[in-house]
Write a protein that holds these residues in place. Sequence first.
Motif, PDB file in Angstrom:
ATOM      1  N   LYS A  18       0.816  -1.210   0.000  1.00  0.00           N
ATOM      2  CA  LYS A  18       0.000   0.000   0.000  1.00  0.00           C
ATOM      3  C   LYS A  18       0.850   1.260   0.000  1.00  0.00           C
ATOM      4  O   LYS A  18       1.864   1.336   0.694  1.00  0.00           O
ATOM      5  CB  LYS A  18      -0.920  -0.004   1.217  1.00  0.00           C
ATOM      6  CG  LYS A  18      -1.837   1.209   1.316  1.00  0.00           C
ATOM      7  CD  LYS A  18      -2.732   1.116   2.541  1.00  0.00           C
ATOM      8  CE  LYS A  18      -3.620   2.354   2.665  1.00  0.00           C
ATOM      9  NZ  LYS A  18      -4.506   2.274   3.847  1.00  0.00           N
ATOM     10  N   LEU A  19       0.404   2.255  -0.782  1.00  0.00           N
ATOM     11  CA  LEU A  19       1.129   3.518  -0.797  1.00  0.00           C
ATOM     12  C   LEU A  19       0.157   4.682  -0.951  1.00  0.00           C
ATOM     13  O   LEU A  19      -0.982   4.513  -1.421  1.00  0.00           O
ATOM     14  CB  LEU A  19       2.165   3.529  -1.920  1.00  0.00           C
ATOM     15  CG  LEU A  19       1.654   3.495  -3.342  1.00  0.00           C
ATOM     16  CD1 LEU A  19       1.461   4.911  -3.901  1.00  0.00           C
ATOM     17  CD2 LEU A  19       2.624   2.743  -4.250  1.00  0.00           C
ATOM     18  N   THR A  20       0.628   5.839  -0.549  1.00  0.00           N
ATOM     19  CA  THR A  20      -0.152   7.079  -0.663  1.00  0.00           C
ATOM     20  C   THR A  20       0.709   8.146  -1.314  1.00  0.00           C
ATOM     21  O   THR A  20       1.860   8.347  -0.914  1.00  0.00           O
ATOM     22  CB  THR A  20      -0.618   7.580   0.709  1.00  0.00           C
ATOM     23  OG1 THR A  20      -1.451   6.589   1.316  1.00  0.00           O
ATOM     24  CG2 THR A  20      -1.403   8.877   0.573  1.00  0.00           C
ATOM     25  N   VAL A  21       0.137   8.819  -2.296  1.00  0.00           N
ATOM     26  CA  VAL A  21       0.774   9.977  -2.909  1.00  0.00           C
ATOM     27  C   VAL A  21       0.010  11.204  -2.424  1.00  0.00           C
ATOM     28  O   VAL A  21      -1.213  11.275  -2.576  1.00  0.00           O
ATOM     29  CB  VAL A  21       0.746   9.900  -4.440  1.00  0.00           C
ATOM     30  CG1 VAL A  21       1.489  11.086  -5.039  1.00  0.00           C
ATOM     31  CG2 VAL A  21       1.348   8.591  -4.934  1.00  0.00           C
ATOM     32  N   THR A  22       0.726  12.126  -1.834  1.00  0.00           N
ATOM     33  CA  THR A  22       0.039  13.292  -1.265  1.00  0.00           C
ATOM     34  C   THR A  22      -0.034  14.432  -2.273  1.00  0.00           C
ATOM     35  O   THR A  22       0.814  14.575  -3.155  1.00  0.00           O
ATOM     36  CB  THR A  22       0.746  13.782   0.003  1.00  0.00           C
ATOM     37  OG1 THR A  22       2.073  14.218  -0.326  1.00  0.00           O
ATOM     38  CG2 THR A  22       0.809  12.677   1.040  1.00  0.00           C
ATOM     39  N   SER A  67      -9.486  10.637  -0.936  1.00  0.00           N
ATOM     40  CA  SER A  67     -10.302  11.220   0.120  1.00  0.00           C
ATOM     41  C   SER A  67     -10.106  12.726   0.080  1.00  0.00           C
ATOM     42  O   SER A  67      -9.069  13.225  -0.363  1.00  0.00           O
ATOM     43  CB  SER A  67      -9.925  10.657   1.490  1.00  0.00           C
ATOM     44  OG  SER A  67      -8.621  11.089   1.863  1.00  0.00           O
ATOM     45  N   ARG A  68     -11.117  13.445   0.543  1.00  0.00           N
ATOM     46  CA  ARG A  68     -11.017  14.921   0.597  1.00  0.00           C
ATOM     47  C   ARG A  68     -11.614  15.365   1.936  1.00  0.00           C
ATOM     48  O   ARG A  68     -12.740  15.820   2.029  1.00  0.00           O
ATOM     49  CB  ARG A  68     -11.786  15.541  -0.569  1.00  0.00           C
ATOM     50  CG  ARG A  68     -11.576  17.051  -0.684  1.00  0.00           C
ATOM     51  CD  ARG A  68     -10.466  17.398  -1.607  1.00  0.00           C
ATOM     52  NE  ARG A  68     -10.225  18.821  -1.698  1.00  0.00           N
ATOM     53  CZ  ARG A  68     -10.817  19.636  -2.578  1.00  0.00           C
ATOM     54  NH1 ARG A  68     -11.720  19.152  -3.424  1.00  0.00           N
ATOM     55  NH2 ARG A  68     -10.518  20.907  -2.602  1.00  0.00           N
ATOM     56  N   LYS A  69     -10.814  15.220   2.962  1.00  0.00           N
ATOM     57  CA  LYS A  69     -11.255  15.593   4.310  1.00  0.00           C
ATOM     58  C   LYS A  69     -11.008  17.084   4.575  1.00  0.00           C
ATOM     59  O   LYS A  69     -11.682  17.693   5.426  1.00  0.00           O
ATOM     60  CB  LYS A  69     -10.553  14.751   5.350  1.00  0.00           C
ATOM     61  CG  LYS A  69     -10.931  13.262   5.294  1.00  0.00           C
ATOM     62  CD  LYS A  69     -10.290  12.494   6.424  1.00  0.00           C
ATOM     63  CE  LYS A  69     -10.816  11.077   6.517  1.00  0.00           C
ATOM     64  NZ  LYS A  69     -10.576  10.295   5.294  1.00  0.00           N
ATOM     65  N   GLU A  70     -10.024  17.629   3.913  1.00  0.00           N
ATOM     66  CA  GLU A  70      -9.729  19.064   4.038  1.00  0.00           C
ATOM     67  C   GLU A  70      -9.681  19.643   2.622  1.00  0.00           C
ATOM     68  O   GLU A  70      -9.356  18.944   1.669  1.00  0.00           O
ATOM     69  CB  GLU A  70      -8.372  19.290   4.691  1.00  0.00           C
ATOM     70  CG  GLU A  70      -8.205  18.655   6.037  1.00  0.00           C
ATOM     71  CD  GLU A  70      -6.729  18.668   6.435  1.00  0.00           C
ATOM     72  OE1 GLU A  70      -6.349  19.500   7.274  1.00  0.00           O
ATOM     73  OE2 GLU A  70      -5.962  17.872   5.871  1.00  0.00           O
ATOM     74  N   LYS A  71      -9.951  20.925   2.524  1.00  0.00           N
ATOM     75  CA  LYS A  71     -10.011  21.554   1.208  1.00  0.00           C
ATOM     76  C   LYS A  71      -8.656  21.518   0.503  1.00  0.00           C
ATOM     77  O   LYS A  71      -8.586  21.371  -0.717  1.00  0.00           O
ATOM     78  CB  LYS A  71     -10.476  23.004   1.351  1.00  0.00           C
ATOM     79  CG  LYS A  71     -10.958  23.624   0.061  1.00  0.00           C
ATOM     80  CD  LYS A  71     -11.599  24.964   0.340  1.00  0.00           C
ATOM     81  CE  LYS A  71     -12.226  25.529  -0.914  1.00  0.00           C
ATOM     82  NZ  LYS A  71     -12.894  26.823  -0.654  1.00  0.00           N
ATOM     83  N   ARG A  72      -7.576  21.657   1.244  1.00  0.00           N
ATOM     84  CA  ARG A  72      -6.274  21.789   0.617  1.00  0.00           C
ATOM     85  C   ARG A  72      -5.643  20.457   0.218  1.00  0.00           C
ATOM     86  O   ARG A  72      -4.740  20.430  -0.613  1.00  0.00           O
ATOM     87  CB  ARG A  72      -5.330  22.533   1.555  1.00  0.00           C
ATOM     88  CG  ARG A  72      -5.055  21.824   2.876  1.00  0.00           C
ATOM     89  CD  ARG A  72      -4.163  22.691   3.767  1.00  0.00           C
ATOM     90  NE  ARG A  72      -2.827  22.808   3.217  1.00  0.00           N
ATOM     91  CZ  ARG A  72      -2.217  23.968   2.990  1.00  0.00           C
ATOM     92  NH1 ARG A  72      -2.823  25.110   3.246  1.00  0.00           N
ATOM     93  NH2 ARG A  72      -1.001  23.993   2.489  1.00  0.00           N
ATOM     94  N   ASN A  73      -6.094  19.343   0.779  1.00  0.00           N
ATOM     95  CA  ASN A  73      -5.418  18.054   0.564  1.00  0.00           C
ATOM     96  C   ASN A  73      -6.285  17.061  -0.200  1.00  0.00           C
ATOM     97  O   ASN A  73      -7.497  16.949   0.063  1.00  0.00           O
ATOM     98  CB  ASN A  73      -5.012  17.434   1.896  1.00  0.00           C
ATOM     99  CG  ASN A  73      -3.976  18.259   2.621  1.00  0.00           C
ATOM    100  OD1 ASN A  73      -3.097  18.846   2.000  1.00  0.00           O
ATOM    101  ND2 ASN A  73      -4.087  18.315   3.938  1.00  0.00           N
ATOM    102  N   PHE A  74      -5.639  16.318  -1.082  1.00  0.00           N
ATOM    103  CA  PHE A  74      -6.368  15.329  -1.888  1.00  0.00           C
ATOM    104  C   PHE A  74      -5.428  14.150  -2.166  1.00  0.00           C
ATOM    105  O   PHE A  74      -4.876  14.022  -3.257  1.00  0.00           O
ATOM    106  CB  PHE A  74      -6.839  15.983  -3.189  1.00  0.00           C
ATOM    107  CG  PHE A  74      -7.821  15.167  -3.991  1.00  0.00           C
ATOM    108  CD1 PHE A  74      -7.687  15.080  -5.370  1.00  0.00           C
ATOM    109  CD2 PHE A  74      -8.891  14.529  -3.390  1.00  0.00           C
ATOM    110  CE1 PHE A  74      -8.592  14.354  -6.132  1.00  0.00           C
ATOM    111  CE2 PHE A  74      -9.803  13.796  -4.137  1.00  0.00           C
ATOM    112  CZ  PHE A  74      -9.649  13.711  -5.513  1.00  0.00           C
ATOM    113  N   PRO A  75      -5.228  13.276  -1.197  1.00  0.00           N
ATOM    114  CA  PRO A  75      -4.278  12.170  -1.389  1.00  0.00           C
ATOM    115  C   PRO A  75      -4.821  11.079  -2.303  1.00  0.00           C
ATOM    116  O   PRO A  75      -6.029  10.823  -2.333  1.00  0.00           O
ATOM    117  CB  PRO A  75      -4.082  11.646   0.037  1.00  0.00           C
ATOM    118  CG  PRO A  75      -5.342  12.035   0.753  1.00  0.00           C
ATOM    119  CD  PRO A  75      -5.793  13.318   0.146  1.00  0.00           C
ATOM    120  N   LEU A  76      -3.911  10.450  -3.007  1.00  0.00           N
ATOM    121  CA  LEU A  76      -4.234   9.302  -3.872  1.00  0.00           C
ATOM    122  C   LEU A  76      -3.683   8.048  -3.204  1.00  0.00           C
ATOM    123  O   LEU A  76      -2.496   7.996  -2.877  1.00  0.00           O
ATOM    124  CB  LEU A  76      -3.599   9.491  -5.252  1.00  0.00           C
ATOM    125  CG  LEU A  76      -3.839   8.369  -6.268  1.00  0.00           C
ATOM    126  CD1 LEU A  76      -5.306   8.358  -6.707  1.00  0.00           C
ATOM    127  CD2 LEU A  76      -2.924   8.550  -7.484  1.00  0.00           C
TER     128      LEU A  76
END
Lengths: 114, 108
Positions: A18-22, A67-76
Motif C-alpha cells: 500500500k502507498l499514498t501519494v500526497t 479522500s477529501r477531508k480538508e479543502k487543501r489536501n487530496f491524497p491518492l
Amino acid sequence: EAQVTQNPRYLITVTGKKLTVTCSQNMNHEYMSWYRQDPGLGLRQIYYSMNVEVTDKGDVPEGYKVSRKEKRNFPLILESPSPNQTSLYFCASSSIQGAHYGYTFGSGTRLTVV
Amino acid sequence: QQPVQSPQAVILREGEDAVINCSSSKALYSVHWYRQKHGEAPVFLMILLKGGEQKGHDKISASFNEKKQQSSLYLTASQLSYSGTYFCGTEFRNDMRFGAGTRLTVKP
C-alpha cells in the motif's frame, strides 16, 4: 507562491504494498483532480473532487482511492499496487472547476511498481 | 470521452507556423490549452468559453468554433521555446477530459 505540491516525486515499490501519494494546494481551490499520464494516451482522469467530502470517479478509477477531508489536501491511495499502475501521476487544482483560470498542476510523481 | 487531437506530432523549423486541432463529438462548456515540457507539469496557456471566440497572447492564439465542438491552436513564427507537447482539455458538464497530446518540435 501559489502552487500544488505533490510528494514524493519518484517512488519505486513492490506489488501489493500500500502507498499514498500526497497532494496539497495553497490556493483555496474547490476543485482537485488526479491524472495518470502514459505514452500515447495523454492525461487520463482517475478521480476528482468538487469540494470537501465530495469525490467522483474519472475514466480510470480501478485500483485507486481518494479522500477529501480538508479543502487543501487530496491524497491518492493505492491499496494494492500492481505493475500496470506504473505511470506518471499528476494532481491538479482549480477554482470553480477551471472556469476562466485553468488548472494548476503539481510537479508529478513517477511511480514504478515491480 | 477524450477529445481527439491532430496531428499527433509536428516538426518545424524556427519561424514556421503550426496548427493543432482538438475536436469533440458533443458541444462543450469550454476548451483549455496546455503545454508540457519534457519531464515537467503541464502549464495552462488559455481557455475559451464562447462559440466563435478567438484568443491569444504573444504569437500563440486559439479559436473555438460556433458549435463549440472544435478548437484550434495557432503557433506563428515558432521559436525553439515552443517545443513541447500540447494538450487540449475539454469541459462538459462537471467533467474535464484531455486529448492525447500533440508533440511539437521546433528545430533551429
